[in-house]
Design a protein around this motif. Sequence first.
Motif, short mmCIF file in Angstrom:
data_model
loop_
_atom_site.label_atom_id
_atom_site.label_comp_id
_atom_site.label_asym_id
_atom_site.label_seq_id
_atom_site.Cartn_x
_atom_site.Cartn_y
_atom_site.Cartn_z
N HIS A 104 0.84 -1.22 0.00
CA HIS A 104 0.00 0.00 0.00
C HIS A 104 0.87 1.26 0.00
O HIS A 104 0.56 2.23 0.69
CB HIS A 104 -0.96 0.00 1.18
CG HIS A 104 -2.02 -1.06 1.09
ND1 HIS A 104 -3.20 -0.88 0.40
CD2 HIS A 104 -2.05 -2.32 1.57
CE1 HIS A 104 -3.93 -1.98 0.48
NE2 HIS A 104 -3.26 -2.88 1.17
N TRP A 166 -6.48 3.60 -1.70
CA TRP A 166 -6.60 5.04 -1.46
C TRP A 166 -5.23 5.66 -1.16
O TRP A 166 -4.96 6.80 -1.56
CB TRP A 166 -7.60 5.34 -0.35
CG TRP A 166 -7.21 5.00 1.06
CD1 TRP A 166 -7.60 3.92 1.79
CD2 TRP A 166 -6.37 5.79 1.93
NE1 TRP A 166 -7.05 3.97 3.06
CE2 TRP A 166 -6.31 5.11 3.18
CE3 TRP A 166 -5.68 6.99 1.79
CZ2 TRP A 166 -5.57 5.60 4.26
CZ3 TRP A 166 -4.94 7.47 2.86
CH2 TRP A 166 -4.89 6.78 4.08
N ARG A 167 -4.35 4.91 -0.53
CA ARG A 167 -3.01 5.44 -0.27
C ARG A 167 -2.23 5.63 -1.56
O ARG A 167 -1.50 6.62 -1.72
CB ARG A 167 -2.25 4.52 0.68
CG ARG A 167 -2.80 4.47 2.10
CD ARG A 167 -2.04 3.46 2.95
NE ARG A 167 -2.55 3.41 4.32
CZ ARG A 167 -3.59 2.68 4.70
NH1 ARG A 167 -4.25 1.93 3.80
NH2 ARG A 167 -4.00 2.68 5.95
N TYR A 170 -3.77 8.64 -3.43
CA TYR A 170 -3.37 9.87 -2.74
C TYR A 170 -1.88 10.15 -2.92
O TYR A 170 -1.45 11.31 -3.00
CB TYR A 170 -3.71 9.76 -1.25
CG TYR A 170 -3.56 11.05 -0.48
CD1 TYR A 170 -4.52 12.06 -0.58
CD2 TYR A 170 -2.44 11.27 0.33
CE1 TYR A 170 -4.38 13.24 0.11
CE2 TYR A 170 -2.29 12.45 1.03
CZ TYR A 170 -3.26 13.43 0.92
OH TYR A 170 -3.12 14.61 1.61
N GLY A 171 -1.08 9.07 -3.03
CA GLY A 171 0.36 9.24 -3.21
C GLY A 171 0.80 9.36 -4.66
O GLY A 171 2.00 9.39 -4.93
#
Length: 292
Positions: A104, A166-167, A170-171
């Motif tokens: 992740h 989502w990580r 977002y990243g």
Amino acid sequence: METVAGLPYPRLSCNRFSFITEDACSRGERETMPLISDDGLFRACGVRIAFTGREGGVSEGAYSSLNLGSHVEDDSSSVKENRRRLLEALGVPRADLIVPNQVHGTRLVTVGDPGVFASVQEDAAAGADGVEVLCCNVAALLCFADCMPVILVSPSGAFAVVHAGWRGVYGHIAVDALRSLSRKTGCSPADCNIYLGPFIHPECFEVSQDLGDKFSSEFGSSCLVDSRHVDLEKAIRKDLLDAGADSMRILSAGICTVCNSEEYYSYRASGGVCGRHGAVAVRVAPGAENPR
């Protein structure tokens, strides 16, 4: 077919790809596996992509049947056979297969030529959420059960497969892969085809107020259905477009894994015990693909 910089615009369809089971090798009996793929892309540059579902494997119980993840409590021999079946269905039974240990994060590893495969596989086992492949006959497989699978393909046939939970979204992991492919192959980001596989859709993806606020701040309020439901596809599309991708070259399978948990594995729908479907890509050397 309309093309730009050597690639047709992406078109996804679900077809049944054939393979021979291990116990039927001597008899030559074939079975089929449903895969979402783009035949036009394969014809244009030799890259075979696929998003798998649950059908076509040998795993049992909560992992039934085409579980491709080795990190769940499935029988390891079943996972090995499922992966073998997938490569055969893709027409590349002898391709090297790289499967990273997904953590992740946003780390990418690159296979520049088959000679470095072993060292890159070892590196990927230490933790990575994207694999970039610049050569033929090396397949990259990443595994999912609600997170977003993303496959990016350049006109040269180089590609990347990334895990965007989502990580990862977002990243900016997909943008990192797009920029890396563009830099290493000399193409524009607008020339790359980008495929989004089945993942959890916003109506099923409830998050904390804090995380919703972070996504709104990073990608704009349009990525929220409301303050606690994030639309990962809108976020990643905005990110890719801001990086120079062509909106016509970003294509989603349009499937929510939670709403379709009979066909795809869903961590949320299953209560946390399930297998993993996959996103896989391989560039086939001319004349190397086995007939399906």
